[in-house]
Design a protein around this motif. Structure first.
Motif, PDB file in Angstrom:
ATOM      1  N   UNK A  15     -71.981  41.208  -4.906  1.00  0.00           N
ATOM      2  CA  UNK A  15     -71.861  41.058  -6.357  1.00  0.00           C
ATOM      3  C   UNK A  15     -73.216  40.951  -7.043  1.00  0.00           C
ATOM      4  N   UNK A  16     -74.133  40.202  -6.451  1.00  0.00           N
ATOM      5  CA  UNK A  16     -75.389  39.905  -7.139  1.00  0.00           C
ATOM      6  C   UNK A  16     -76.558  40.771  -6.709  1.00  0.00           C
ATOM      7  N   UNK A  17     -76.525  41.268  -5.476  1.00  0.00           N
ATOM      8  CA  UNK A  17     -77.661  42.063  -4.998  1.00  0.00           C
ATOM      9  C   UNK A  17     -77.169  43.223  -4.142  1.00  0.00           C
ATOM     10  N   UNK A  63     -78.791  48.624 -12.207  1.00  0.00           N
ATOM     11  CA  UNK A  63     -79.993  49.340 -12.616  1.00  0.00           C
ATOM     12  C   UNK A  63     -81.100  49.076 -11.603  1.00  0.00           C
ATOM     13  N   UNK A  64     -81.282  49.979 -10.628  1.00  0.00           N
ATOM     14  CA  UNK A  64     -82.370  49.789  -9.660  1.00  0.00           C
ATOM     15  C   UNK A  64     -83.743  49.721 -10.322  1.00  0.00           C
ATOM     16  N   UNK A  65     -83.887  50.389 -11.471  1.00  0.00           N
ATOM     17  CA  UNK A  65     -85.190  50.395 -12.139  1.00  0.00           C
ATOM     18  C   UNK A  65     -85.586  49.005 -12.620  1.00  0.00           C
ATOM     19  N   UNK A  66     -84.617  48.249 -13.159  1.00  0.00           N
ATOM     20  CA  UNK A  66     -84.924  46.926 -13.697  1.00  0.00           C
ATOM     21  C   UNK A  66     -84.467  45.795 -12.784  1.00  0.00           C
ATOM     22  N   UNK A  67     -83.594  46.124 -11.830  1.00  0.00           N
ATOM     23  CA  UNK A  67     -83.026  45.089 -10.974  1.00  0.00           C
ATOM     24  C   UNK A  67     -81.860  44.356 -11.586  1.00  0.00           C
ATOM     25  N   UNK A  68     -81.410  44.814 -12.766  1.00  0.00           N
ATOM     26  CA  UNK A  68     -80.291  44.154 -13.441  1.00  0.00           C
ATOM     27  C   UNK A  68     -78.963  44.552 -12.799  1.00  0.00           C
ATOM     28  N   UNK A  69     -78.050  43.606 -12.716  1.00  0.00           N
ATOM     29  CA  UNK A  69     -76.704  43.841 -12.194  1.00  0.00           C
ATOM     30  C   UNK A  69     -75.707  43.185 -13.113  1.00  0.00           C
ATOM     31  N   UNK A  70     -74.761  43.980 -13.606  1.00  0.00           N
ATOM     32  CA  UNK A  70     -73.733  43.490 -14.510  1.00  0.00           C
ATOM     33  C   UNK A  70     -72.351  43.793 -13.939  1.00  0.00           C
ATOM     34  N   UNK A  71     -71.365  43.049 -14.403  1.00  0.00           N
ATOM     35  CA  UNK A  71     -69.986  43.457 -14.151  1.00  0.00           C
ATOM     36  C   UNK A  71     -69.800  44.806 -14.834  1.00  0.00           C
TER      37      UNK A  71
END
Length: 267
Positions: free
Chosen positions: A229-231, A253-261
């Motif tokens: 879920x988180x990484x 978003x691999x570019x920013x490292x952001x992960x959203x539902x």
């Protein structure tokens, strides 16, 4: 291979079922079918069925909101204390505190003990015995079985579908837990805002019936090992994930490292 308990409802090397041959060339090659086929290569290809329907129902209630590793000891202790005859009869008549003590490792033991006694009483009242209920799960119309299971207190869609799959051996059943819900939307196999039932409908429509069982169990393992879920693994680059070339990365978003539902993603 994955570190799984010897006996559980989630597949794996010792999780029951039998090996099956699955040739994707004989089926419609939807993207969902391609993903499931690759999961089969990565983990296992099994056909399920043959568990006792009532025992599977109890086992799945124990597994709610916890892991196999936590619920398995609770199942084993419950069976040690209450099996030996008609399990439904034993549990319907069980001392509540004794049942709580047996299933403590599964967590939420007060709630789960009440649910288990309740479904045992209902099975006896409506079907007469554990054996008659098991026969109903195996032989009655799957849609009718699912509807009846959903009428039981504490039985949701995932629990009902696990009983249909692991006890009834029904093809075309793809139970959706939190891993499957996340992964199917993240990869793009279902709409980003689909609820659990919406994901199930898309997977059961697009995955060949004979692949739904191992698709469910292998996708869970993929969620544990790669698409957490988180990484998710793709944050470390496309080479880190075996699904990178077929994944829409919805909410990642691999570019920013952001992960959203995925449901929170806005165009």
């Amino acid at each position: 291979m994955p570190d799984e308990p010897d006996e559980n409802i989630s597949g794996g090397p010792g999780g029951g079922g039998r090996e099956v041959a699955f040739d994707l060339s004989e089926s419609e090659t939807t993207r969902a079918a391609v993903v499931v086929d690759r999961l089969g290569d990565l983990y296992w290809r099994k056909a399920y069925g043959g568990q006792g329907g009532f025992e599977c129902l109890v086992r799945t209630i124990l597994s709610q909101n916890t892991s196999d590793k936590a619920s398995q000891p609770a199942h084993d202790e419950l069976m040690a204390r209450f099996s030996g005859g008609d399990l439904a009869e034993s549990l319907a008549a069980a001392d509540r505190e004794a049942l709580v003590d047996a299933i403590r490792s599964a967590g939420l033991y007060n709630q789960k003990s009440k649910l288990i006694i309740g479904v045992a009483e209902e099975v006896l009242a409506d079907f007469g015995s554990e054996a008659d209920f098991d026969r109903y799960v195996r032989k009655a119309d799957p849609a009718a079985v699912r509807e009846r299971l959903l009428e039981m207190n504490g039985v949701g869609p995932k629990t009902a579908d696990c009983v249909l799959l692991f006890a009834g051996g029904r093809g075309g059943v793809f139970p959706v837990d939190t891993h499957v819900h996340r992964i199917a939307r993240r990869i793009g196999l279902a709409p980003a805002d689909a609820d659990h039932e919406g994901v199930r409908e898309h997977l059961e429509r697009d995955v060949p019936a004979e692949a739904c069982g191992f698709g469910h169990t292998a996708m869970i393992q993929f969620g544990r090992e790669y698409c957490t879920a988180r990484k998710p693994a793709c944050l470390d680059g496309p080479e880190a994930c075996p699904m990178a070339d077929v994944c829409a990365q919805v909410g990642v978003s691999p570019e920013t490292g952001d992960v959203f539902d995925p449901a929170d993603v806005r165009e």
